[in-house]
Design a protein around this motif. Structure first.
Motif, short mmCIF file in Angstrom:
data_model
loop_
_atom_site.label_atom_id
_atom_site.label_comp_id
_atom_site.label_asym_id
_atom_site.label_seq_id
_atom_site.Cartn_x
_atom_site.Cartn_y
_atom_site.Cartn_z
N SER A 8 22.30 -0.06 -45.52
CA SER A 8 23.31 0.38 -44.55
C SER A 8 24.39 -0.69 -44.43
CB SER A 8 22.67 0.60 -43.18
OG SER A 8 22.29 -0.66 -42.62
N ALA A 9 25.51 -0.31 -43.84
CA ALA A 9 26.62 -1.25 -43.65
C ALA A 9 26.18 -2.43 -42.79
CB ALA A 9 27.80 -0.52 -43.01
N GLN A 10 25.37 -2.17 -41.76
CA GLN A 10 24.91 -3.27 -40.90
C GLN A 10 23.97 -4.20 -41.66
OE1 GLN A 10 23.39 -1.25 -37.40
NE2 GLN A 10 25.24 -1.81 -36.28
N THR A 11 23.05 -3.64 -42.42
CA THR A 11 22.12 -4.46 -43.21
C THR A 11 22.89 -5.28 -44.23
OG1 THR A 11 20.32 -2.89 -42.87
CG2 THR A 11 20.10 -4.41 -44.73
N LEU A 16 24.94 -10.46 -46.22
CA LEU A 16 26.10 -11.24 -46.66
C LEU A 16 26.40 -12.41 -45.72
CD1 LEU A 16 28.44 -8.39 -47.99
CD2 LEU A 16 26.97 -9.96 -49.30
N ALA A 17 26.17 -12.23 -44.42
CA ALA A 17 26.35 -13.33 -43.47
C ALA A 17 25.35 -14.45 -43.74
CB ALA A 17 26.22 -12.84 -42.03
N LEU A 18 24.11 -14.08 -44.01
CA LEU A 18 23.09 -15.08 -44.33
C LEU A 18 23.40 -15.76 -45.66
CD1 LEU A 18 19.97 -13.11 -43.13
CD2 LEU A 18 20.73 -15.32 -42.23
N ALA A 19 24.04 -15.05 -46.58
CA ALA A 19 24.36 -15.60 -47.90
C ALA A 19 25.49 -16.63 -47.84
CB ALA A 19 24.72 -14.47 -48.86
N GLU A 20 26.25 -16.66 -46.76
CA GLU A 20 27.32 -17.65 -46.63
C GLU A 20 26.77 -19.06 -46.74
OE1 GLU A 20 29.26 -16.72 -42.95
OE2 GLU A 20 30.11 -14.86 -43.74
N TYR A 29 20.12 -14.08 -32.60
CA TYR A 29 21.17 -13.97 -31.59
C TYR A 29 22.51 -14.45 -32.14
CZ TYR A 29 23.74 -14.47 -27.23
OH TYR A 29 24.69 -14.36 -26.25
N GLU A 30 22.48 -15.52 -32.91
CA GLU A 30 23.69 -16.05 -33.54
C GLU A 30 24.31 -15.00 -34.47
OE1 GLU A 30 24.80 -19.66 -36.66
OE2 GLU A 30 22.71 -19.27 -36.15
N LEU A 31 23.46 -14.31 -35.24
CA LEU A 31 23.95 -13.26 -36.13
C LEU A 31 24.51 -12.08 -35.34
CD1 LEU A 31 21.06 -13.41 -38.74
CD2 LEU A 31 23.47 -13.96 -39.19
N CYS A 32 23.87 -11.76 -34.20
CA CYS A 32 24.38 -10.69 -33.33
C CYS A 32 25.81 -11.00 -32.90
CB CYS A 32 23.52 -10.54 -32.08
SG CYS A 32 21.91 -9.79 -32.34
N GLN A 33 26.05 -12.23 -32.48
CA GLN A 33 27.37 -12.63 -32.01
C GLN A 33 28.38 -12.63 -33.16
OE1 GLN A 33 26.32 -16.39 -30.14
NE2 GLN A 33 26.82 -15.46 -28.17
N GLN A 34 28.00 -13.18 -34.30
CA GLN A 34 28.90 -13.27 -35.44
C GLN A 34 29.32 -11.90 -35.94
OE1 GLN A 34 27.34 -15.38 -38.86
NE2 GLN A 34 28.96 -14.62 -40.18
N LEU A 35 28.37 -10.96 -36.01
CA LEU A 35 28.62 -9.66 -36.62
C LEU A 35 28.89 -8.55 -35.62
CD1 LEU A 35 25.81 -9.89 -39.31
CD2 LEU A 35 28.27 -10.31 -39.62
N ASP A 36 28.81 -8.87 -34.33
CA ASP A 36 28.99 -7.87 -33.28
C ASP A 36 28.03 -6.69 -33.46
OD1 ASP A 36 30.09 -6.93 -30.90
OD2 ASP A 36 31.64 -5.78 -31.94
N ILE A 37 26.76 -7.04 -33.69
CA ILE A 37 25.69 -6.05 -33.81
C ILE A 37 24.76 -6.26 -32.62
CG2 ILE A 37 23.70 -5.27 -35.17
CD1 ILE A 37 25.19 -6.18 -37.68
N PRO A 39 21.42 -6.49 -30.34
CA PRO A 39 20.06 -6.93 -30.67
C PRO A 39 19.11 -5.79 -31.02
CG PRO A 39 20.87 -8.10 -28.74
CD PRO A 39 21.88 -7.03 -29.05
N GLY A 40 19.30 -4.62 -30.38
CA GLY A 40 18.44 -3.47 -30.66
C GLY A 40 18.59 -2.95 -32.09
N SER A 41 19.68 -3.29 -32.74
CA SER A 41 19.87 -2.96 -34.15
C SER A 41 19.56 -4.15 -35.05
CB SER A 41 21.32 -2.53 -34.40
OG SER A 41 21.62 -1.35 -33.70
N MET A 42 19.92 -5.35 -34.60
CA MET A 42 19.76 -6.55 -35.42
C MET A 42 18.29 -6.87 -35.73
SD MET A 42 21.01 -9.12 -37.10
CE MET A 42 22.72 -9.21 -36.60
#
Length: 104
Positions: A8-11, A16-20, A29-37, A39-42
């Motif tokens: 999916s686009a979110q996955t 890709l964010a982790l691959a940076e 939580y950091e990924l939630c903030q960075q990607l605007d996703i 927590p219930g999806s992240m």
């Protein structure tokens, strides 16, 4: 022939964010903030990726007083390979999309 599904686009965004910085441990939580996703999806995404061997997960070891330890995530070798493939692959176009159509 087995068809491989694109995540999916979110996955894809999470991978890709982790691959940076693939060797760096990251908090959900950091990924939630960075990607605007939300927590219930992240967190389900992180759990699925971990279950599939694409992420390794661990607990924070140096925890400040008064705060519980947090889960940390980073890509495995297979996760890095997936990220490289996702970064190189063109984004699929929705079926039936009209290129250049302006509408009324």
């Amino acid at each position: 022939m087995t068809r491989v599904r694109r995540p999916s686009a979110q996955t894809t965004a999470v991978v890709l964010a982790l691959a940076e910085k693939p060797a760096t441990w990251r908090y959900g939580y950091e990924l939630c903030q960075q990607l605007d996703i939300k927590p219930g999806s992240m967190y389900p995404i992180l759990i699925r990726l971990t279950d599939r061997g694409l992420l390794e997960a661990g607990w924070e070891t140096d925890v400040p007083a008064g705060r519980p330890p947090r889960h940390l995530y980073r890509l495995t070798g297979a996760g890095r390979a997936l990220a490289a493939g996702l970064a190189a692959a063109p984004t699929p176009r929705p079926t039936g999309a009209r290129v250049g159509w302006q509408g009324a």
